[in-house]
Every structure is written in structure tokens, then in C-alpha cells.
Scaffold this active site. Structure first.
Site, PDB file in Angstrom:
ATOM      1  N   ARG A 139      32.836  30.500  39.984  1.00 54.95           N
ATOM      2  CA  ARG A 139      32.566  30.236  41.286  1.00 54.95           C
ATOM      3  C   ARG A 139      31.018  29.757  41.792  1.00 54.95           C
ATOM      4  O   ARG A 139      31.166  28.583  42.436  1.00 54.95           O
ATOM      5  CB  ARG A 139      32.944  31.368  42.275  1.00 54.95           C
ATOM      6  CG  ARG A 139      33.121  31.054  43.618  1.00 54.95           C
ATOM      7  CD  ARG A 139      33.580  32.370  44.347  1.00 54.95           C
ATOM      8  NE  ARG A 139      34.546  33.039  44.138  1.00 54.95           N
ATOM      9  CZ  ARG A 139      35.735  32.589  44.539  1.00 54.95           C
ATOM     10  NH1 ARG A 139      35.957  31.551  45.228  1.00 54.95           N
ATOM     11  NH2 ARG A 139      36.987  33.002  44.195  1.00 54.95           N
ATOM     12  N   CYS A 169      54.577  23.105  54.785  1.00 51.50           N
ATOM     13  CA  CYS A 169      55.552  23.769  55.583  1.00 51.50           C
ATOM     14  C   CYS A 169      55.470  25.337  55.529  1.00 51.50           C
ATOM     15  O   CYS A 169      56.111  26.156  55.280  1.00 51.50           O
ATOM     16  CB  CYS A 169      56.971  23.180  55.170  1.00 51.50           C
ATOM     17  SG  CYS A 169      57.204  21.751  55.147  1.00 51.50           S
TER      18      CYS A 169
HETATM   19  C1  LIG Z   1      36.944  34.703  36.740  1.00 54.41           C
HETATM   20  C2  LIG Z   1      36.296  35.302  35.609  1.00 54.41           C
HETATM   21  C3  LIG Z   1      35.025  34.989  35.625  1.00 54.41           C
HETATM   22  C4  LIG Z   1      34.288  33.862  36.762  1.00 54.41           C
HETATM   23  O1  LIG Z   1      34.186  34.568  37.888  1.00 54.41           O
HETATM   24  P1  LIG Z   1      33.422  34.038  39.189  1.00 54.41           P
HETATM   25  O2  LIG Z   1      33.580  34.827  40.120  1.00 54.41           O
HETATM   26  O3  LIG Z   1      34.217  32.425  39.422  1.00 54.41           O
HETATM   27  O4  LIG Z   1      32.103  33.746  38.745  1.00 54.41           O
HETATM   28  C5  LIG Z   1      34.153  35.206  34.462  1.00 54.41           C
HETATM   29  N1  LIG Z   1      34.694  36.076  33.528  1.00 54.41           N
HETATM   30  C6  LIG Z   1      36.045  36.389  33.573  1.00 54.41           C
HETATM   31  C7  LIG Z   1      36.447  37.348  32.506  1.00 54.41           C
HETATM   32  C8  LIG Z   1      36.962  36.159  34.522  1.00 54.41           C
HETATM   33  O5  LIG Z   1      37.968  36.481  34.595  1.00 54.41           O
END
Ligand SMILES: *Cc1c(COP(=O)(O)O)cnc(C)c1O
Length: 419
Positions: free
Chosen positions: A282, A348
Site C-alpha cells: 500500500r 446498484c
Molecule cells: C498484503 C501483504 C503485504 C503488503 O501489505 P501492505 O499493507 O499493502 O503494505 C505484505 N506481506 C504480506 C504477507 C501481505 O499479505
């Protein structure tokens, strides 16, 4: 309302007439060329963020490795940027392995996750020489032992539940006791011993991931000791999860502050010669992109609804975990004559809201509406609800716009029909 501009990708500006400029490209020109809705990525901002992560990690932990959590923006072009900037790729599932390979990644730098990996996915990982498979459960080990060819080995990490909670939406919390991901330390210990005896599966280290959109640093630091308690290994993957600035009220830690805390704990608890991996998703991509919509209708009643030509078909973050976004009318970020409105989509569902309560300057049909910080998980969860055609992705850099994923066509919607 200059604050609004600060939520757009680094380097964004307002043109002389007040029009939003992203990656050197005017929003109205982007909308005219590619249609709306369109997801616009400021390529320079994306690359700068990737480099920031690499520089800040390696400054604190030589031999540290950043792998981009592809699932936050699982688009080949984005994965390719990460590869070009020297990052590895974290993947969850066969499809992300295949796009990672297409993006040119060295398979040795790929980390595969999943709490329910299929035989097929493990087969794809082994076939492509994925560097690390993160074992979530004993069945993963059974599958690997069946699938890895005789005489060959697969390096693995074991995913640990650190028993750490964080102040984020429960739907994106993953490191708490009772998480569906990984194993509690007491359950992990016997599995680690089993792997250490295996001829085909090689125990390389441990993995931990606390959750997502975490806006303070303590949970990351707290997750290290429970992992360290399981013993010394060559590799520790400390996950992702750093939060992003979606609204002007959000104050996420900087990458530097996050790593001060995380690597501070690593220095305290982990062997200095081990490799530390981090997996930002993220926070790597969210702020480098924005979405442009066209206003379809404005309905003034008890609430003023501004409806746009997209919605939960291109941004499920609001419906899934109540993420708040901001928005502005392109050309009128100064906020003159602003009125409080609710921005909704075309789907919707009453839950199809993009921004519940935002001040927009004299919104009218045909205006462009820009929503910042849509780089994470929006492309990911785009869908065909109401026959929606998933939206295109455009990279903007130095005033040049480049289509990297086209809009779906009406024909695409029927492409899987066999009868
Ligand atoms: C989703 C995930 C990430 C990344 O998480 P962010 O919040 O997008 O930084 C990293 N490692 C694992 C194992 C994840 O499931």
C-alpha cells in the site's frame, strides 16, 4: 484548499487556469485522450518511492531487501518499475507469479505467499524457480514435498503469528492471535523441525506480517521479538503494512521513521548477519496515483449526491473497510463556492460511495472529479459489477502519457462465454 493538491502524487501541480497536472500531464488532456474513469500513475513519484524504500532499508541493514507486495497494484507495468528499481516481488498466487515473470523479475527475488496455496500454484512457483515460498501451514509442506523434483530443494520461510494487534480496520489485521494467516509460535516450532529434516524443503527463515494501513510504528517493532524467539536463521521477512496518507487528517510515519522502529527492533533481536526482507505494498503505490472521473449527475435534496461514471467497480476500498478518500473538481481546487456533498458511484448498492461528505466547488454534470491516493488495491479489486468495464491505467511522466493497461471492451465482457 491547497491541501488537496498535497494528496496527489509528488510533483503534481495546478496549471495557470487551475487545472490539475499529474506527471506533467493536464487532467483534462488525460481524460480527453483515455476517457474516464482512468487511473493515472505518476511514474517519477512511483520510482522515487521505490528508491526511497531501498535506500532507507539498506542504510539501516546492509543486505536488506525490499520486495514489493504485488497484490497492492498487480499490474505488469508496475511490477516492471519495481524490477527496474532493483526490488524483488512478493506474490500471492499463480497469476502474480506469471505477471512478475513477464515483468522481467529474477525469480530468485520472488517471495510467494498464501494461506491456501493450491498444488497448481506451488507447481508454478517451483517450475519458475521462485526464491522463497512462505509456508503458512503443514499442508504447504506436504505439497512441496510432493511437487519439488527429487534431487532438488525449495527454500522456504515459515509464517509466524506474532500475537500483535494494531489500530487499523479488523479486515486488514493479520498478526493477531486468531489470524487465519500463519502459525502461532507453539505450532510453528514442530513444523520448523519437520522442515529441517526434509530432503526437499530447506528451512531458510521466518516471516511475519502484522496487517495493513497501520499508522503507528509500535506494532511493527513489537512483531520482531516473537519471531526472534523461535531461533536464529539466515532470513527474516518482516512483512509490509505501513499506512498511507489518504486524507489531510492522516499522518502516516515516514519510511525512515517506520524503518527506525522496525530495524531498531531487528538490531536488538535478530542476528546481524541475517538477511532482512520487507514487503511494502500500500505505502509503496497508493500516493503515486489518482483516479479521474466525469460527473454524471448532481442531485440536490436532503443530501447533495454527486454521482460519477465509476465507483465500487474501480475502488472497493471504501465498501470493504471504510477507507476515507478526498476529492476535488478539476480546475476548482481553490474551493470557491464549495458545498458539502456525497460522491457516489454508478453501481446498484447504497454502499457504492466514493467519499461520504466532502466539500466540492460548484459540481456540475460533465466536470472532471479527481480522487487522490488510489494507487493501492483499487486496480487490484476492480470488477465487472453492473457490466462495468475495468478501467485503464496510464503512466504520466515529464508531460508524456502512456497507456499501460487498456480499458476493458464490451466484447471483453463476453470473452469467457462458451455457450
Ligand atoms: C498484503 C501483504 C503485504 C503488503 O501489505 P501492505 O499493507 O499493502 O503494505 C505484505 N506481506 C504480506 C504477507 C501481505 O499479505
Amino acid at each position: 484548499m491547497n491541501d488537496l493538491l498535497s494528496l496527489f502524487p509528488a510533483g503534481s501541480a495546478l496549471d495557470d487556469d487551475g487545472t490539475l497536472v499529474v506527471g506533467g500531464c493536464r487532467a483534462d488532456a488525460l481524460a480527453a485522450e483515455f476517457g474516464t474513469p482512468v487511473l493515472v500513475v505518476a511514474e517519477a513519484a512511483l520510482r522515487a518511492r521505490a528508491r526511497e524504500y531501498v535506500d532507507e532499508l539498506t542504510a539501516r541493514w546492509p543486505g536488506g531487501r525490499v520486495v514489493f507486495a504485488s497484490k497492492a497494484f498487480p499490474c505488469t507495468a508496475v511490477q516492471r518499475v519495481m524490477v527496474e528499481e532493483g526490488l524483488g516481488l512478493d506474490v500471492a498466487g499463480g497469476g502474480e507469479i506469471l505477471t512478475a515473470v513477464k515483468a522481467g523479475v529474477d525469480p530468485a527475488l520472488v517471495v510467494l505467499h498464501g494461506n491456501a496455496k493450491s498444488d497448481e500454484e506451488i507447481g508454478i512457483a517451483v517450475e519458475h524457480g521462485v526464491g522463497l515460498v512462505v509456508v503458512d501451514n503443514a499442508d504447504d509442506v506436504d505439497r512441496l514435498e510432493a511437487i519439488v523434483p527429487a534431487g532438488s530443494t525449495q527454500d522456504v520461510l515459515v509464517r509466524i503469528i506474532p500475537g500483535v494487534t494494531a489500530d487499523t480496520h479488523s479486515h486488514v489485521l493479520t498478526g493477531h492471535e486468531g489470524s487465519k494467516f500463519g502459525l502461532a509460535p507453539r505450532d510453528a516450532a514442530p513444523l520448523i523441525r519437520r522442515i529441517e529434516q526434509s530432503a526437499k524443503v530447506r528451512m531458510l527463515g521466518l516471516h511475519v506480517h502484522v496487517g495493513s494501513q497501520i499508522l503507528d510504528v509500535e506494532p511493527f517493532a513489537e512483531s520482531v521479538a516473537p519471531v526472534a524467539a523461535l531461533g536464529e536463521f539466515p532470513v527474516y521477512d518482516l512483512g509490509g503494512g505501513l499506512g498511507t496518507r489518504y486524507t489531510w487528517a492522516d499522518e502516516p510515519p515516514s519510511v525512515a521513521a517506520y524503518l527506525d522502529a522496525l530495524i531498531g527492533a531487528a538490531k536488538e533481536h535478530l542476528p546481524r548477519d541475517s538477511r532482512v526482507i520487507i514487503e511494502p505494498g500500500r505505502s509503496m503505490v497508493a500516493e503515486s496515483a489518482c483516479t479521474l472521473y466525469e460527473v454524471t449527475t448532481v442531485k440536490r435534496g436532503a443530501i447533495t449526491f454527486v454521482a460519477v461514471d465509476g465507483g465500487m467497480g474501480d475502488n472497493l476500498e471504501v465498501a470493504l473497510f471504510e477507507q476515507r478518500f478526498e476529492a476535488g473538481i478539476v480546475g476548482r481546487f481553490d474551493g470557491a463556492g464549495a458545498e458539502r456533498v456525497t460522491v457516489v458511484g454508478r453501481h446498484c448498492e447504497s454502499g457504492d460511495v466514493l467519499v461520504d461528505g466532502v466539500d466540492l466547488s460548484t459540481p456540475a454534470v460533465g466536470n472532471l472529479l479527481a480522487v487522490p491516493a488510489t494507487g493501492a488495491y483499487c486496480f487490484t479489486m476492480a470488477n465487472n459489477y453492473n457490466g462495468n468495464r475495468r478501467i485503464p491505467v496510464v503512466f504520466a511522466k515529464d508531460g508524456v502519457a502512456r497507456l499501460v493497461v487498456r480499458r476493458e471492451t464490451w466484447d471483453d465482457l463476453m470473452a469467457r462465454d462458451v455457450d
